[in-house]
Design an enzyme around this catalytic site. Structure first.
Site, short mmCIF file in Angstrom:
data_model
loop_
_atom_site.label_atom_id
_atom_site.label_comp_id
_atom_site.label_asym_id
_atom_site.label_seq_id
_atom_site.Cartn_x
_atom_site.Cartn_y
_atom_site.Cartn_z
N HIS A 200 0.82 -1.21 0.00
CA HIS A 200 0.00 0.00 0.00
C HIS A 200 0.85 1.26 0.00
O HIS A 200 0.41 2.31 -0.43
CB HIS A 200 -0.99 -0.04 1.16
CG HIS A 200 -2.04 -1.05 0.90
ND1 HIS A 200 -2.00 -2.31 1.43
CD2 HIS A 200 -3.11 -1.01 0.08
CE1 HIS A 200 -3.03 -2.99 0.97
NE2 HIS A 200 -3.72 -2.24 0.15
N GLU A 442 -10.94 -10.99 -4.66
CA GLU A 442 -9.50 -10.93 -4.33
C GLU A 442 -9.02 -12.21 -3.66
O GLU A 442 -7.85 -12.34 -3.34
CB GLU A 442 -9.15 -9.77 -3.39
CG GLU A 442 -10.18 -8.72 -3.21
CD GLU A 442 -9.70 -7.54 -2.38
OE1 GLU A 442 -8.62 -7.00 -2.67
OE2 GLU A 442 -10.42 -7.15 -1.45
N ASP A 466 -4.40 -8.46 -4.22
CA ASP A 466 -4.59 -9.53 -3.25
C ASP A 466 -4.79 -10.88 -3.94
O ASP A 466 -4.32 -11.91 -3.44
CB ASP A 466 -5.78 -9.22 -2.33
CG ASP A 466 -5.37 -8.28 -1.22
OD1 ASP A 466 -4.33 -8.55 -0.59
OD2 ASP A 466 -6.04 -7.27 -1.01
N CYS A 513 -9.37 -3.59 -10.48
CA CYS A 513 -8.89 -2.36 -9.82
C CYS A 513 -7.55 -2.55 -9.13
O CYS A 513 -7.05 -1.64 -8.48
CB CYS A 513 -9.94 -1.81 -8.85
SG CYS A 513 -10.31 -2.95 -7.51
#
Ligand code: PEP
Ligand code: MG
Length: 590
Positions: A200, A442, A466, A513
């Site tokens: 992240h 995910e 993920d 995404c």
């Protein structure tokens, strides 16, 4: 760029480029401790003032912990909040505090120095005993000491405020919340020892458009504060003591890349469609309200993923319903009529708030993260759902649940959504009664049961960041296994195919995404596989659009069929590269 070369020897370190661009400048080495341990002599007549500074910081720290405890109790229940009792006990430990005061009096040093040394002395003594309870006390003492140190510095918790000039930040690691607190104007770029492309922290660097290199192993130990370095976020390099020739060469390459990017500005008002007119919805990922401007500037068709948890991470605390509703509504109004998909909180994994530290898990990515955490605390989940619903009066808001692993989770989340709607109706608060709800795919289990899940929602968005880590058993933030993190691995692509097929057979649309969506090398493959929407970092919109506009749907489908036969990620990637070389060669130079 404040470039100054040095005649010291050149050292080149290879890492992973995660945010494009070249930056050069002096280094600011960020190490949690050295940042805070300023060492000053205190004259005898100022000792009393110095002790008073400590007392003020203790009062401030106490009130912060108590506030945190109140927030936590309302969010997650009194039992969890009581964990902070241990922190309050540390603050009340007279021996600990007296030792700090005595250190200042005896040695005439400043409180920061005394606090650090006394804390470490206690921590060492406690660690030397093999006892689980005492080990936890070490963490408590260090945590409380960090809080006191921040208050001594008069700082609200934002480490970046210590920077007075523009630097390249070099750190062992940066947490997403530290990265979120970056002051864009003070940071030329950053480089970390740890991390990988989908951590992240990397996601945040791209959102902030700051050149960044991660996974450099021991860079933070090889550089000294004030050293000059160059980082290349495309090639994943950190060069210590670059020569003037290097500065010119890398600088020129960067300018060439920027010129190609600039040329793509002409696409701003052009649709994201293939040469034969097949449209793809090209939207943007957002982490904060400040990105609205970039979403519009780069021409995204709305927001495919609003990572709502960054509101919490930037605040380092809970954000109430009212405030969340205001933020969501602002985003929705600013981008109207384009859709804005707000993802419910995805905390946990590497997105941890200080008050979560007590709940550290051995395998955080497999633990109580994301929708699991939300469902564990239905009241706070409903408060977020009400906030999103309130913003939905704008007419363009959608809800998305992250990390769904089974049908029961979607059913439960939808039940809570219905409750939230009833509560708003009872209070006479308007919202979009037809609000669209989707889930992220995910987890491999979700991809494999996508047919069942599709019955409960209006759309899917594949979270490849993920999905790749869970399919390949490769930690997405661990640079040591980054070489195994392969989005084009046949197993990942097969799960995506199944998801797309399930969505379409239920007449649902499906997007991607994860960071894979923003890699132009993979765009044609995703289009050929039948994806309806791509949601990418705002700055990646033009390159992805160019890739879409460079092929026909037939070419993209042929690529997807060829790739389906591939036995390895590398082979699949080679086919993607070949089509790109044929149809959009300039994108290979970016
Ligand atoms: C993903 O996992 O692909 C995703 C988009 O979610 P995040 O990166 O926030 O986990
Ligand atoms: Mg995810």
């Amino acid at each position: 760029m404040p470039i100054s070369a040095s005649d010291k020897s050149v050292v080149t370190l290879q890492g992973i480029g995660v945010s494009p661009g070249v930056a050069a400048g002096p280094v600011f080495v960020l190490s949690g401790e050295s940042l805070r341990v300023v060492d000053r002599e205190i004259p005898v007549d100022k000792i009393r003032d110095e002790v008073a500074r400590l007392e003020d910081a203790l009062i401030e720290t106490r009130s912060q912990i108590m506030k945190l405890q109140r927030d936590l109790a309302s969010q997650t229940g009194v039992a969890n909040a009581s964990v902070l009792d241990a922190h309050l006990m540390t603050l009340d430990d007279r021996t600990f505090i007296e030792d700090i005061v005595q250190y200042v009096r005896d040695r005439h040093r400043n409180v920061e120095r005394a606090l650090y040394d006394v804390t470490e002395r206690y921590a060492e003594a406690l660690s030397s005993v093999d006892d689980a309870y005492l080990s936890e006390r070490v963490a408590d003492i260090r945590d409380v000491a960090r809080r006191i140190a921040k208050n001594l510095a008069g700082d609200s918790g934002n480490v970046w405020e210590d920077l007075a000039h523009r630097h390249i930040i070099v750190a062992n690691d940066l947490s997403p919340s530290e990265t979120a607190g970056l002051r864009r104007d003070m940071v030329l770029g950053f480089a970390t020892d740890l991390g990988s492309a989908t951590s992240h922290t990397a996601v945040m660097a791209r959102a902030l458009e700051i050149p960044a290199v991660v996974g450099l192993h021991d860079a933070s130990r090889k550089v000294e504060p004030g050293d000059h370095v160059l980082i290349d976020g495309n090639k994943g390099l950190l060069i210590l003591n670059p020569t003037p020739e290097m500065l010119n060469r890398y600088g020129a390459e960067d300018v060439a890349r920027q010129t190609i990017r600039k040329g793509l500005d002409s696409l701003l008002h052009e649709p994201a469609e293939t040469r034969d007119g097949h449209r793809i919805v090209l939207s943007a990922n957002m982490e904060s309200i400040e990105e609205i401007e970039a979403v519009t500037r780069y021409g995204a068709q709305g927001v495919g993923l609003f990572r709502s948890e960054y509101l919490y991470l930037m605040r380092q605390g809970v954000v109430g319903e009212e405030e969340q509703a205001t933020v969501y509504r602002k985003v929705a109004a600013a981008l109207h009529p384009a859709p804005v998909i707000i993802r419910t909180l995805d905390l946990g994994g590497d997105k941890i708030m200080p008050q979560h530290e007590f709940a550290r898990e051995v395998n955080p990515f497999l633990g109580c993260r994301s929708i699991r955490l939300s469902l564990l605390y239905p009241d706070s989940f409903k408060s977020q759902l009400r906030a999103i619903l309130r913003a939905s009066v704008e007419g363009n808001v959608k809800i998305m649940y992250p990390m769904i692993g089974n049908e029961g989770e979607v059913v439960r989340a939808n039940e809570l959504l219905e409750e939230a709607k009833r509560e708003l109706s009872a209070a006479g608060i308007p919202f979009d009664k037809e609000i669209d709800v989707g889930i992220m795919i995910e987890v491999p289990a979700a991809a494999l049961t996508a047919h069942a899940l599709a019955e409960h929602v209006g759309f899917f968005s594949i979270g490849t960041n993920d999905l790749v880590q869970y399919t390949l058993a490769v930690d997405r933030v661990n640079e040591r296994v980054a070489y195994l993190y392969e989005p084009t691995h046949p197993a990942v692509l097969e799960l995506m195919r199944r998801t797309i097929e399930a969505a379409h057979s239920h007449s649902r649309w499906v997007g991607v995404c994860g960071e894979m969506a923003g890699d132009p090398m993979l765009t044609m493959l995703l289009v050929g596989m039948g994806v309806d929407e791509l949601s990418v970092a705002p700055s990646a919109v033009p390159v992805v659009k160019e890739a879409i506009r460079s092929v026909t749907l037939d070419q993209a489908r042929t690529l997807a069929e060829t790739v389906r036969e591939c036995r390895s990620a590398t082979e699949a990637l080679a086919h993607c590269r070949r089509l790109m070389r044929e149809t959009a060669p300039k994108l290979l130079e970016i």
